[in-house]
Design an enzyme around this catalytic site. Structure first.
Site, PDB file in Angstrom:
ATOM      1  N   GLY A 326       0.814  -1.204   0.000  1.00 18.58           N
ATOM      2  CA  GLY A 326       0.000   0.000   0.000  1.00 18.58           C
ATOM      3  C   GLY A 326       0.850   1.258   0.000  1.00 18.58           C
ATOM      4  N   SER A 327       0.396   2.259   0.717  1.00 23.86           N
ATOM      5  CA  SER A 327       1.068   3.563   0.680  1.00 23.86           C
ATOM      6  C   SER A 327       2.419   3.583   1.365  1.00 23.86           C
ATOM      7  CB  SER A 327       0.161   4.629   1.300  1.00 23.86           C
ATOM      8  OG  SER A 327      -0.998   4.811   0.501  1.00 23.86           O
ATOM      9  N   THR A 328       2.788   2.523   2.124  1.00 25.09           N
ATOM     10  CA  THR A 328       4.136   2.477   2.680  1.00 25.09           C
ATOM     11  C   THR A 328       5.178   2.331   1.568  1.00 25.09           C
ATOM     12  OG1 THR A 328       4.105   0.069   2.998  1.00 25.09           O
ATOM     13  CG2 THR A 328       3.278   1.424   4.812  1.00 25.09           C
TER      14      THR A 328
END
Length: 649
Positions: A326-328
């Site tokens: 995801g956004s990591t």
């Protein structure tokens, strides 16, 4: 012709000489035989008397003590406990069925126990002892010892068995031991004779399995004298074995206990790394299980309870689980673009809530869009459209190369079971594995850590440690093996522009410390413990166009297994990073609500060396957090006791 008297005398003289020579030779042979018989009958009589009584000198293997496992502070994680057991040797028993029937009158043996022993005893060599019962009380052993004249081939023994004093905290790291199986033997080219001993325990998972050879040690031997009915008369000789090597891990047992307790019964995992050495300070997977049950013989009901749940307690999610990051993953894309010079820090992208590519729309998590955002804003607010645009500019090959530089897609050499490699896809990977060309849409999905990209919590922690340190740190789990120190691997410079790394760190700081940051509610008030992080939410189901038109369902409106995974990565303190952390909550919903609060508590516990100090939390949250922390089932410390102020880094 008649012989003369002289010839007759000469002939008689020759015969006499030959007779004397022959007689002397015969006497010599007889003398040698007499001497040999005297040696055998007088000087070696005791040994041959024993051998004559049906080979009553037996040689037995002595299993060595298994090496113990400790945490970084010397706390025992895996130990050996004394136990009593009863064994039977087929060649000494005679009528095995009759002996087992007599033994069943003295011990609490079930029919299936007797059948197991009977089957096992005929599969082994006749001189190999087979365990009939173990973990017995002293009273049972004493009763068998008194009756050994009527139980030929049966011997009470004192042995060692594995015990895990910290139970669930280290089940996934240390693992557990169990009896050697035929499958275990089939995988070993030249099995150690110890492994032929029935019910001998070897490592099955985790450190116990991966360091089996070092932990096992080498067998000793003993020669014993037994009489005609099988009773041990005396020990003739003993050659002690070599104990297994002790192992010291990098993990801190106190911190591990806190992390495991903080994850609770969530299906989740967390990893804490030292950003100076790469030492793994905590590696937890939840829910966990009691490894002692596997050593003692787990019941069918208990095993079914572990395998019939979607929470997968037997899996070490921290290293085996792989998830869309995801956004990591956005720090990876940002660094790839900065290094290639395709974006400038202050350059903005317009986010209307989606990006159109052909006839398809790629949506931002914020339906109304973020407006104009630059690099720092994009990380702070986790704008998806910004990373669709940037990923399209930089391309998947550069993104994949940066991901690998930061530790994603790497299978780290750790003594743990099934360490996952994850997946850092590129064009060649898709051609080889999917038989199709890479599409621009694939790049856009990868730009926000979705699509084919997969990473484990361990890899995400390594990525964060490398971002914080600027060095290619390798995770380390073993500090000492026997007497040999296991030094950290040298960490070379990542070769990334330090200015670009500072920009990404500033963006991560904004995530947790700016009001518009996605983890603002998980901020830390103490400057010396300031945390920089990144939230992540990864989809596990496709959202249809119709659902988007009618309104995307919240996570609590869909079944648990269809809810998004929640992720958070962080390092601290911001000004002088010492620790890096990753938390993944399976189907937990949003990273800001499910994963970030857990990560903050873990980081504060690791930095303070005890219970997280309440003054580190925003004032409005302290009462609720204090109640939550006091409710944790902690083993070592509470409210700052036992090590408060001692850094676990």
């Amino acid at each position: 012709m008649k012989r003369t008297p002289r010839d007759q005398a000469e002939s008689e003289r020759r015969i006499t000489r030959r007779g004397l020579i022959l007689a002397g030779a015969q006497l010599g042979v007889v003398g040698i035989l007499v001497a040999r018989m005297r040696h055998l009958q007088l000087e070696q009589s005791s040994e041959f008397r024993l051998l004559a009584e049906e080979n009553r000198i037996n040689v037995r293997l002595l299993p060595p003590p298994r090496g113990r496992i400790f945490d970084r502070n010397g706390e025992v994680l895996a130990d050996n406990e004394q136990l009593y057991r009863i064994v039977i040797v087929r060649e000494d028993a005679g009528d095995v069925d009759e002996v087992l029937a007599r033994l069943a009158r003295l011990l609490p043996l079930e029919t299936e126990d007797i059948e197991r022993v009977r089957a096992e005893i005929y599969r082994r060599s006749p001189f190999v002892p087979v365990t009939v019962a173990e973990r017995l009380h002293w009273e049972d052993v004493a009763e068998v010892a008194v009756n050994t004249p009527a139980l030929p081939g049966v011997n009470p023994e004192v042995g060692l068995s594995r015990v895990y004093p910290l139970g669930e905290d280290f089940a996934h790291v240390v693992g557990y031991v169990g009896p050697v199986s035929d499958y275990d033997l089939s995988r070993i080219e030249n099995p150690d004779p110890l492994l032929q001993i029935p019910r001998y325990q070897i490592g099955k998972t985790g450190v116990e399995a991966k360091l089996e050879d070092a932990l096992r040690g080498r067998a000793g031997t003993r020669r014993i004298e037994v009489n005609a009915v099988g009773r041990v008369m005396r020990e003739l000789d003993r050659q002690p074995g070599q104990p297994g090597a002790d192992v010291e891990l990098t993990i801190d047992a106190g911190l591990q206990n806190f992390v495991q307790a903080r994850l609770g019964r969530e299906s989740a995992s967390a990893v804490v790394l030292d950003t100076e050495t790469g030492d793994i300070l905590a590696l937890a997977s939840s829910p966990s299980f009691d490894p002692n049950k596997f050593v003692r013989g787990i019941s069918v009901a208990d095993y079914r309870a572990l395998t019939d749940t979607p929470l997968r307690p037997l899996a070490n999610k921290a290293v085996q689980g792989t998830y869309p990051p995801g956004s990591t993953f956005k720090m990876v894309v940002a660094l790839a673009a900065l290094e290639e010079g395709v974006i400038k820090p202050e350059e903005t992208v317009w986010c209307p809530g989606y990006k159109e590519l052909g006839r398809r729309r790629f949506h931002c998590w914020k339906r109304g869009g973020h407006g104009h955002v630059n690099l720092i804003d994009s990380l702070e607010q986790s704008c998806d459209v910004y990373y669709y645009e940037v990923a399209e500019k930089v391309g998947i090959e550069k993104i994949a190369a940066m991901a690998r530089r930061l530790g994603l897609g790497a299978q780290f050499n750790l003594p743990l079971s099934a360490v996952a490699r994850g997946l850092t896809p590129d064009k060649d990977w898709k051609r080889r594995n999917r038989g199709a060309d890479w599409l621009i849409g694939d790049t856009l999905n990868a730009g926000i850590g979705q699509g084919y990209v997969l990473a484990s919590p361990l890899q995400l922690a390594v990525m964060t440690a490398r971002l914080a340190s600027g060095r290619a740190l390798e995770p380390r789990l073993v500090r000492r093996l026997g007497e040999a120190e296991q030094p950290p691997a040298p960490a070379r410079d990542l070769g990334i522009d330090p200015g670009h790394l500072r920009l990404v760190r500033r963006g991560m700081l904004a995530v947790t410390n700016n009001r518009r940051g996605t983890a603002w509610s998980s901020r830390v008030e103490l400057a010396e413990m300031k945390i920089a992080g990144k939230t992540g939410t990864s989809q596990v189901r496709n959202i249809s166009a119709a659902e988007r038109e009618s309104g995307v369902l919240d996570n609590d409106e869909v079944p648990w297994e269809q809810r998004d995974h929640a992720l958070f990565v962080a390092f601290a303190p911001y000004d002088a990073p010492r620790l890096a952390c990753s938390v993944v909550v399976e189907h937990g919903g949003g990273g800001s609500t499910a994963a970030a609060p857990i990560a903050r508590d873990i980081m504060l516990a690791a930095l303070s060396g005890g219970m997280p100090p309440l003054e580190a939390y925003p004032a409005a949250q302290r009462r609720e957090i204090g109640d939550r922390l006091r409710a944790l089932n902690l083993r070592q410390y509470r409210n700052g006791e036992d090590g408060r102020g001692r850094s676990r880094a």
